[in-house]
Every structure is written in structure tokens, then in C-alpha cells.
Design a protein around this motif. Sequence first.
Motif, mmCIF file in Angstrom:
data_model
loop_
_atom_site.group_PDB
_atom_site.id
_atom_site.type_symbol
_atom_site.label_atom_id
_atom_site.label_comp_id
_atom_site.label_asym_id
_atom_site.label_seq_id
_atom_site.Cartn_x
_atom_site.Cartn_y
_atom_site.Cartn_z
ATOM 1 N N LYS A 1 0.834 -1.211 0.000
ATOM 2 C CA LYS A 1 0.000 0.000 0.000
ATOM 3 C C LYS A 1 0.861 1.251 0.000
ATOM 4 O O LYS A 1 1.812 1.330 0.785
ATOM 5 C CB LYS A 1 -0.841 0.047 1.283
ATOM 6 C CG LYS A 1 -1.988 -0.897 1.320
ATOM 7 C CD LYS A 1 -2.744 -0.640 2.619
ATOM 8 C CE LYS A 1 -3.740 -1.711 2.895
ATOM 9 N NZ LYS A 1 -4.237 -1.635 4.265
ATOM 10 N N GLU A 2 0.491 2.212 -0.805
ATOM 11 C CA GLU A 2 1.098 3.543 -0.789
ATOM 12 C C GLU A 2 2.623 3.476 -0.593
ATOM 13 O O GLU A 2 3.176 4.096 0.319
ATOM 14 C CB GLU A 2 0.441 4.401 0.293
ATOM 15 C CG GLU A 2 -1.086 4.426 0.102
ATOM 16 C CD GLU A 2 -1.791 5.475 0.935
ATOM 17 O OE1 GLU A 2 -1.325 6.613 1.005
ATOM 18 O OE2 GLU A 2 -2.842 5.123 1.526
ATOM 19 N N ALA A 3 3.261 2.712 -1.505
ATOM 20 C CA ALA A 3 4.704 2.455 -1.388
ATOM 21 C C ALA A 3 5.508 3.755 -1.412
ATOM 22 O O ALA A 3 6.610 3.824 -0.833
ATOM 23 C CB ALA A 3 5.147 1.535 -2.512
ATOM 24 N N GLU A 4 4.932 4.794 -2.043
ATOM 25 C CA GLU A 4 5.657 6.071 -2.128
ATOM 26 C C GLU A 4 5.884 6.691 -0.743
ATOM 27 O O GLU A 4 6.747 7.539 -0.564
ATOM 28 C CB GLU A 4 4.937 7.061 -3.073
ATOM 29 C CG GLU A 4 3.616 7.658 -2.592
ATOM 30 C CD GLU A 4 2.418 6.676 -2.630
ATOM 31 O OE1 GLU A 4 2.573 5.538 -3.086
ATOM 32 O OE2 GLU A 4 1.332 7.074 -2.178
ATOM 33 N N MET A 5 5.115 6.252 0.237
ATOM 34 C CA MET A 5 5.298 6.802 1.598
ATOM 35 C C MET A 5 6.518 6.194 2.294
ATOM 36 O O MET A 5 6.933 6.667 3.345
ATOM 37 C CB MET A 5 4.048 6.559 2.433
ATOM 38 C CG MET A 5 2.882 7.412 1.998
ATOM 39 S SD MET A 5 2.004 7.985 3.441
ATOM 40 C CE MET A 5 0.353 7.846 2.875
ATOM 41 N N GLU A 6 7.018 5.113 1.721
ATOM 42 C CA GLU A 6 8.257 4.493 2.208
ATOM 43 C C GLU A 6 8.257 4.227 3.716
ATOM 44 O O GLU A 6 9.200 4.583 4.428
ATOM 45 C CB GLU A 6 9.458 5.360 1.821
ATOM 46 C CG GLU A 6 9.623 5.441 0.317
ATOM 47 C CD GLU A 6 10.823 6.271 -0.104
ATOM 48 O OE1 GLU A 6 11.266 7.115 0.682
ATOM 49 O OE2 GLU A 6 11.294 6.044 -1.225
ATOM 50 N N VAL A 7 7.164 3.647 4.197
ATOM 51 C CA VAL A 7 7.099 3.294 5.622
ATOM 52 C C VAL A 7 7.915 2.021 5.851
ATOM 53 O O VAL A 7 7.710 1.026 5.158
ATOM 54 C CB VAL A 7 5.630 3.050 6.063
ATOM 55 C CG1 VAL A 7 5.566 2.492 7.468
ATOM 56 C CG2 VAL A 7 4.815 4.333 5.962
ATOM 57 N N PRO A 8 8.844 2.027 6.801
ATOM 58 C CA PRO A 8 9.547 0.778 7.117
ATOM 59 C C PRO A 8 8.653 -0.141 7.960
ATOM 60 O O PRO A 8 8.045 0.318 8.929
ATOM 61 C CB PRO A 8 10.759 1.232 7.945
ATOM 62 C CG PRO A 8 10.663 2.709 8.069
ATOM 63 C CD PRO A 8 9.318 3.161 7.591
ATOM 64 N N TYR A 9 8.539 -1.388 7.557
ATOM 65 C CA TYR A 9 7.773 -2.377 8.337
ATOM 66 C C TYR A 9 8.738 -3.437 8.856
ATOM 67 O O TYR A 9 9.583 -3.928 8.113
ATOM 68 C CB TYR A 9 6.691 -3.024 7.467
ATOM 69 C CG TYR A 9 5.554 -2.083 7.132
ATOM 70 C CD1 TYR A 9 4.588 -1.761 8.085
ATOM 71 C CD2 TYR A 9 5.455 -1.505 5.870
ATOM 72 C CE1 TYR A 9 3.552 -0.884 7.782
ATOM 73 C CE2 TYR A 9 4.418 -0.633 5.558
ATOM 74 C CZ TYR A 9 3.473 -0.335 6.518
ATOM 75 O OH TYR A 9 2.446 0.532 6.229
ATOM 76 N N ILE A 10 8.581 -3.769 10.115
ATOM 77 C CA ILE A 10 9.494 -4.714 10.759
ATOM 78 C C ILE A 10 8.684 -5.866 11.359
ATOM 79 O O ILE A 10 7.702 -5.622 12.071
ATOM 80 C CB ILE A 10 10.302 -3.997 11.872
ATOM 81 C CG1 ILE A 10 11.168 -2.898 11.240
ATOM 82 C CG2 ILE A 10 11.142 -4.974 12.682
ATOM 83 C CD1 ILE A 10 11.815 -1.973 12.231
ATOM 84 N N GLU A 11 9.095 -7.093 11.053
ATOM 85 C CA GLU A 11 8.383 -8.262 11.602
ATOM 86 C C GLU A 11 8.875 -8.498 13.025
ATOM 87 O O GLU A 11 10.069 -8.755 13.237
ATOM 88 C CB GLU A 11 8.678 -9.477 10.717
ATOM 89 C CG GLU A 11 7.831 -10.683 11.064
ATOM 90 C CD GLU A 11 8.096 -11.835 10.096
ATOM 91 O OE1 GLU A 11 8.481 -11.597 8.933
ATOM 92 O OE2 GLU A 11 7.930 -12.983 10.524
ATOM 93 N N ALA A 12 7.986 -8.363 13.989
ATOM 94 C CA ALA A 12 8.403 -8.550 15.383
ATOM 95 C C ALA A 12 7.209 -8.833 16.271
ATOM 96 O O ALA A 12 6.082 -8.448 15.964
ATOM 97 C CB ALA A 12 9.115 -7.291 15.889
ATOM 98 N N ASP A 13 7.503 -9.490 17.392
ATOM 99 C CA ASP A 13 6.484 -9.810 18.393
ATOM 100 C C ASP A 13 6.361 -8.632 19.367
ATOM 101 O O ASP A 13 7.368 -8.185 19.930
ATOM 102 C CB ASP A 13 6.917 -11.089 19.144
ATOM 103 C CG ASP A 13 5.804 -11.635 20.032
ATOM 104 O OD1 ASP A 13 4.971 -10.836 20.523
ATOM 105 O OD2 ASP A 13 5.771 -12.855 20.240
ATOM 106 N N ALA A 14 5.135 -8.176 19.562
ATOM 107 C CA ALA A 14 4.902 -7.027 20.457
ATOM 108 C C ALA A 14 5.301 -7.328 21.901
ATOM 109 O O ALA A 14 5.507 -6.411 22.692
ATOM 110 C CB ALA A 14 3.426 -6.640 20.403
#
Length: 238
Positions: free
Chosen positions: A98-111
Motif C-alpha cells: 500500500k502507498e509504497a511512495e510513503m516508504e514506511v519501514p515495516y518490521i516483523e516482530a512480536d509485540a
Amino acid sequence: MKPGNTAKAAHAKAVREMFSGIALRYDLLNHLLSLNIDKRWRKIVADHMRDILERPDALVLDVACGTGDLTLELRRGAKAVVIGTDFCRPMLAVAQQKEAEMEVPYIEADALCLPFGDGTFDALSIAFGLRNLADVRGGLSELLRVLKPSGRLFILEFSNPVVPGFRQLFNLYFSRILPFIGGIVSGSRGAYEYLPDSVSRFPTQRELAAMMESVGFVNAGFRNLTGGIAALHSGSKK
Ligand SMILES: C[S@@+](CC[C@H](N)C(=O)[O-])C[C@H]1O[C@@H](n2cnc3c(N)ncnc32)[C@H](O)[C@@H]1O
């Protein structure tokens, strides 16, 4: 592994598998089943965080970000760095598209075990995520750990409708109609039976505010949204 930890690991595995199974239909169902009210709730969260989001030096983490709808709402127009994190890869895969232009970093992690040092973030958000954790109190403590002193936590979660009459009507919709429609559209009736079930086991508005204070948050308070169908809690680290 201690018996309590085994149960928590089993809960986390079941939750991750459940969201993996509905990831591709999750957004559609959210908007359909809430008549798009969920979008307004996320905007309200972003409005409450605006002063922090406008700071170019601020670091903000959206925990249990799922398909990224709140993460993107926070990122829109923000000067702060906004990061999303979740432990379910298929949900993150939807977010990343989604909305790749916003360049949000997503990190796979346990809360419950975030890969960040103590006192890293100026603000944290968690929308419809806290209820799903195997250990709600443990999750709050972990969120407190990664907040900077004076940092703020915002929790958006389903809650308890406060208007009699409306409450009964909503509960009928939530426990009967929603699982039926959710089951047909997602192919996983279990996931949409789990939703009202998990909400019924989750602390009330006041109980959650008290729990936040009991783990060390200060100025814990809440605002009911749409008659208490949802609530926005917030609190600060000393
Ligand atoms: C109902 S979805 C909410 C997603 C998103 N925040 C939103 O507003 O639509 C709950 C999310 O919590 C995530 N989740 C549940 N337990 C988690 C945990 N222990 N660590 C990280 N994410 C978790 C799930 O993978 C799922 O994406």
C-alpha cells in the motif's frame, strides 16, 4: 518451557495463523463490517498524536500494525519517522503493497518482545492489537519499556458500548451478524467468532486505564468512540 509460557506460545501461534488466513480479506471486511467507521477512528488517533507527528525529530512506532491502515494514517503529512511492526508476515505483505511512495519501514516482530532498546520511541500506537496479545499486561510493560521518558502510548481497541439499548443492539450485531458475514466473505467464520469473544474477555475502559497505571503509565485515560463501541486510551511514561 513453563506451562503458562506454553499456553502463551500456543495462543500467539493461533493468532498469527488466524491473521495469516484472513490477511487478503482483512481490509475489505474491516470497512464493510464497520460501515467505514474504522477509518474515522484511525483518523482520530492520528489527530491525538498530531503534535508528536509534526516533530521532525520524533520516532513513532505503530505496534501490531497489520495491513498498515493506522501506520499510513500516522505517516500522512507527518514529519516524524513512522515505523510499523507486526508478527504476521502475510498482514505485513499487504501493508508493504500500500502507498509504497510513503516508504514506511515495516518490521516483523512480536509485540511482547520488541527488537528495540529501552526508551527508543516518542510515541507508540496499537490499534485492535492489544486484545490479541497472549499477555495484555506483559504487552503494556513491553510498550512502556521502549517509550522514552514523557513518551506517549495510544491504544485503539473495541470496548464496551455505554448507551443502554444501543448496547444490546450492537451486541446482537457483533455476536451474531458479524461472524456470519465475516465467515462468508473471509472463509474463516472462526476468526469472526473470535472477534466478539476476545472483546468480551478484554478489560473494560476503566479496567484498562487502571491496568496501564498498574504497569507504570501515568495520566492514563480514555475517550469513548461511537458510544463506546471502541475506545481510545492514552497514557505517558514518567
Ligand atoms: C485486528 S489486527 C489489527 C491490525 C491493525 N492495527 C489495524 O488497525 O487494522 C491485529 C493484529 O495484531 C497482530 N498481533 C497479534 N499479536 C501480536 C503480537 N504478539 N506481536 C505482534 N503483532 C501481533 C496480528 O498479527 C494482527 O495483524
